[in-house]
Design an enzyme around this catalytic site. Sequence first.
Site, PDB file in Angstrom:
ATOM      1  N   GLU A   1       0.841  -1.202   0.000  1.00 34.25           N
ATOM      2  CA  GLU A   1       0.000   0.000   0.000  1.00 34.25           C
ATOM      3  C   GLU A   1       0.878   1.254   0.000  1.00 34.25           C
ATOM      4  O   GLU A   1       0.591   2.241  -0.703  1.00 34.25           O
ATOM      5  CB  GLU A   1      -0.912   0.020   1.231  1.00 34.25           C
ATOM      6  CG  GLU A   1      -1.927  -1.118   1.291  1.00 34.25           C
ATOM      7  CD  GLU A   1      -1.399  -2.351   1.995  1.00 34.25           C
ATOM      8  OE1 GLU A   1      -0.160  -2.585   1.949  1.00 34.25           O
ATOM      9  OE2 GLU A   1      -2.200  -3.081   2.587  1.00 34.25           O
TER      10      GLU A   1
ATOM     11  N   CYS B   1      -0.509  -0.070   7.490  1.00 37.07           N
ATOM     12  CA  CYS B   1      -0.908   0.400   6.163  1.00 37.07           C
ATOM     13  C   CYS B   1      -2.275   1.046   6.201  1.00 37.07           C
ATOM     14  O   CYS B   1      -2.577   1.936   5.398  1.00 37.07           O
ATOM     15  CB  CYS B   1      -0.921  -0.764   5.178  1.00 37.07           C
ATOM     16  SG  CYS B   1       0.739  -1.382   4.899  1.00 37.07           S
TER      17      CYS B   1
ATOM     18  N   ALA C   1       9.356 -34.959 -11.015  1.00 36.22           N
ATOM     19  CA  ALA C   1       9.278 -35.120 -12.464  1.00 36.22           C
ATOM     20  C   ALA C   1       9.242 -36.613 -12.729  1.00 36.22           C
ATOM     21  O   ALA C   1      10.015 -37.367 -12.136  1.00 36.22           O
ATOM     22  CB  ALA C   1      10.491 -34.490 -13.140  1.00 36.22           C
TER      23      ALA C   1
ATOM     24  N   ALA D   1      13.126 -42.555 -12.511  1.00 35.58           N
ATOM     25  CA  ALA D   1      14.379 -43.065 -13.074  1.00 35.58           C
ATOM     26  C   ALA D   1      14.126 -44.486 -13.571  1.00 35.58           C
ATOM     27  O   ALA D   1      13.125 -45.114 -13.212  1.00 35.58           O
ATOM     28  CB  ALA D   1      15.476 -43.073 -12.005  1.00 35.58           C
TER      29      ALA D   1
ATOM     30  N   THR E   1      19.228 -38.227  -1.906  1.00 31.43           N
ATOM     31  CA  THR E   1      19.433 -37.392  -3.094  1.00 31.43           C
ATOM     32  C   THR E   1      20.731 -36.597  -2.975  1.00 31.43           C
ATOM     33  O   THR E   1      21.499 -36.479  -3.938  1.00 31.43           O
ATOM     34  CB  THR E   1      18.241 -36.424  -3.269  1.00 31.43           C
ATOM     35  OG1 THR E   1      17.072 -37.201  -3.518  1.00 31.43           O
ATOM     36  CG2 THR E   1      18.456 -35.458  -4.416  1.00 31.43           C
TER      37      THR E   1
ATOM     38  N   LEU F   1      21.195 -27.404  -5.871  1.00 27.97           N
ATOM     39  CA  LEU F   1      19.958 -26.788  -5.347  1.00 27.97           C
ATOM     40  C   LEU F   1      19.965 -25.279  -5.529  1.00 27.97           C
ATOM     41  O   LEU F   1      19.500 -24.533  -4.672  1.00 27.97           O
ATOM     42  CB  LEU F   1      19.738 -27.169  -3.874  1.00 27.97           C
ATOM     43  CG  LEU F   1      19.653 -28.670  -3.569  1.00 27.97           C
ATOM     44  CD1 LEU F   1      19.302 -28.891  -2.098  1.00 27.97           C
ATOM     45  CD2 LEU F   1      18.639 -29.369  -4.464  1.00 27.97           C
TER      46      LEU F   1
ATOM     47  N   ARG G   1      18.872 -21.427 -11.443  1.00 28.34           N
ATOM     48  CA  ARG G   1      19.709 -20.924 -12.528  1.00 28.34           C
ATOM     49  C   ARG G   1      18.878 -20.646 -13.776  1.00 28.34           C
ATOM     50  O   ARG G   1      17.901 -21.333 -14.059  1.00 28.34           O
ATOM     51  CB  ARG G   1      20.788 -21.954 -12.889  1.00 28.34           C
ATOM     52  CG  ARG G   1      21.732 -22.298 -11.759  1.00 28.34           C
ATOM     53  CD  ARG G   1      22.757 -23.345 -12.179  1.00 28.34           C
ATOM     54  NE  ARG G   1      22.171 -24.619 -12.574  1.00 28.34           N
ATOM     55  CZ  ARG G   1      21.775 -25.573 -11.717  1.00 28.34           C
ATOM     56  NH1 ARG G   1      21.886 -25.389 -10.414  1.00 28.34           N
ATOM     57  NH2 ARG G   1      21.262 -26.697 -12.158  1.00 28.34           N
TER      58      ARG G   1
ATOM     59  N   ALA H   1       9.920 -37.860  -0.124  1.00 24.00           N
ATOM     60  CA  ALA H   1       8.581 -37.525  -0.632  1.00 24.00           C
ATOM     61  C   ALA H   1       7.525 -38.393   0.051  1.00 24.00           C
ATOM     62  O   ALA H   1       6.474 -37.898   0.476  1.00 24.00           O
ATOM     63  CB  ALA H   1       8.535 -37.713  -2.146  1.00 24.00           C
TER      64      ALA H   1
END
Lengths: 331, 331
Positions: free
Chosen positions: A57, A89, A155, A163, A197, A205, A208, A268
């Site tokens: 604001e 604000c 992915a 993989a 990993t 990590l 880029r 995960a």
Amino acid sequence: MTTPPEIAEALAQAIAAAAEVRGTTSPNPAVGAAILDSAGAIVGVGATQPPGGPHAEVMALADAGARAQGGTAVVTLEPCNHTGRTGPCSQALFDAGIQRVFYAQADPFPAAAGGAEFLALKGVEVHFLDVKIPTLQPWLNAVKSERPNVTLKFASTLDGFAAATDGSSQWITGAAARAFVHEDRSRRDAIIVGTGTALADNPSLTARSGDRLYPRQPRRVVVGKREIGAGNLQRLGFEQYPGIPEALKALWEEGCRDVLIEGGPTLAAAALRMDVVDNIQAYVAPALLGAGRSILNWPQETSISEIMRFETSAVQQLDNDVLIEMQRKGL
Amino acid sequence: MTTPPEIAEALAQAIAAAAEVRGTTSPNPAVGAAILDSAGAIVGVGATQPPGGPHAEVMALADAGARAQGGTAVVTLEPCNHTGRTGPCSQALFDAGIQRVFYAQADPFPAAAGGAEFLALKGVEVHFLDVKIPTLQPWLNAVKSERPNVTLKFASTLDGFAAATDGSSQWITGAAARAFVHEDRSRRDAIIVGTGTALADNPSLTARSGDRLYPRQPRRVVVGKREIGAGNLQRLGFEQYPGIPEALKALWEEGCRDVLIEGGPTLAAAALRMDVVDNIQAYVAPALLGAGRSILNWPQETSISEIMRFETSAVQQLDNDVLIEMQRKGL
């Protein structure tokens, strides 16, 4: 009431301004604001500056200058009513002579809420806009759950492999998807991987664009107890925590609101089983392997009643690949 | 030359007319045609009728009547020059006084090709439109490969499972995706499953909208050597072949051009390994199982160099699920 077209346009500009600063504002939310003059023309736009800097604001009011007098403010989040490193604000809007305020999301943070009420008591016309602001979702969820919002990213092939059986995996998705991942990393507070990993892939990590680093880099975080020897992470610096709860607690306390778990399959699966996954980004390649290493390393047999369902929030094609974004139900 | 806007609009109407008859024309292609009068107004639209009936050009000419005289024809496929069960369309266009013909796809079928040349020799202005017509793709590929075009369809979780470890699977995808599958089945010449699916699931392999059958039903085909006992397939009628090559050969000879392999994982893997999969329809639910039965029953270990890559041709969200459509590279 129906939203007047000039308010809708101002909201669109505020949302766009907020999206530009996504990833630079934690622990504060990435907010956008637009100021219209008394004739309804947009005369100022602004977004939250890095911690300690002005809120959206104040930036938009500075952009508008004297033209804010008698005008309207449109903000993606309820103006704060809290004096922290910056003044409230709501007071700034009142002081600038703003006569109407439209905001799209109530402030859920007890210490900062009350801005709408403050303005109404001062005689400012205040309207709530019932519009979801995707940029705000991780911050809102973090504040509600008192830990960073967690996005699980993976992915995979269409048949769910990250993989091949022999561990080879470069590259399953194409260049457009990989570029998107890096831009997204530059918007997150931290990237978390497991020791598996970290040891197997020697990841950097970093975020880029081609060979160049984005100006803003996420914190590099490893979860697990194994020691990480010499390599990119040792070279660039990283934090390590024994488990996901310890990592999320420390990151929350250090101001992280929006973190990405990038794998591998053991981490995960652990995050899913702890029920801390708020969002999923699935980069799916139009490819099949038949057999390979799954995106999840699951420790037990399953029945269909145990299926973990999410809500699809966005689908986009990235060249030949598909990014499916999901969120926890009801989030 | 740039395509004039009235020709582009006529092509769009021809494509829409062709899409409506998809699934009813094999062994002939589903073609659409539009006729413009000499002033450039669209005065007739038509599409291929079931085998033995008129082709698209003849239907569109009949729709236009005398207004075709001195006009233009726009066709999704080169007009045939072949007298089969119907006379050649190129002759019909010439006889109707058509002065210009635009077509989007050359006829690859030697016996029917030459329509463009015939018309040009008769003094008709002939233009090729360089536009891909997705509706024609299965037929074009079938004619080129002398077997039906094969689409592999599966529904899975994000981690590539068609069922949980214990075999339970109903329902992974939602109602919108299932309704889409049934409409799509009604457009195919045959649905193929393996004996495993036929024995385990007692499928009907019908195309239904709610409780009602679509007017057109695909052939029900089972591949494998095991005997299929009493059940829905015995009740409704089906064909059985010992292997995929025998099934595709017989179906081709009986006029099928566009068939769907619906599984299970052993048949799907066999079709991929025989390299007869031209298209894939992956219905992906925003859900994870962690462990379960894969969409492919793969007999060996893999390396990333063996990945089977396809090209993404279309992505759409069906309520909460995502349909990713792919095709063989270069198809």
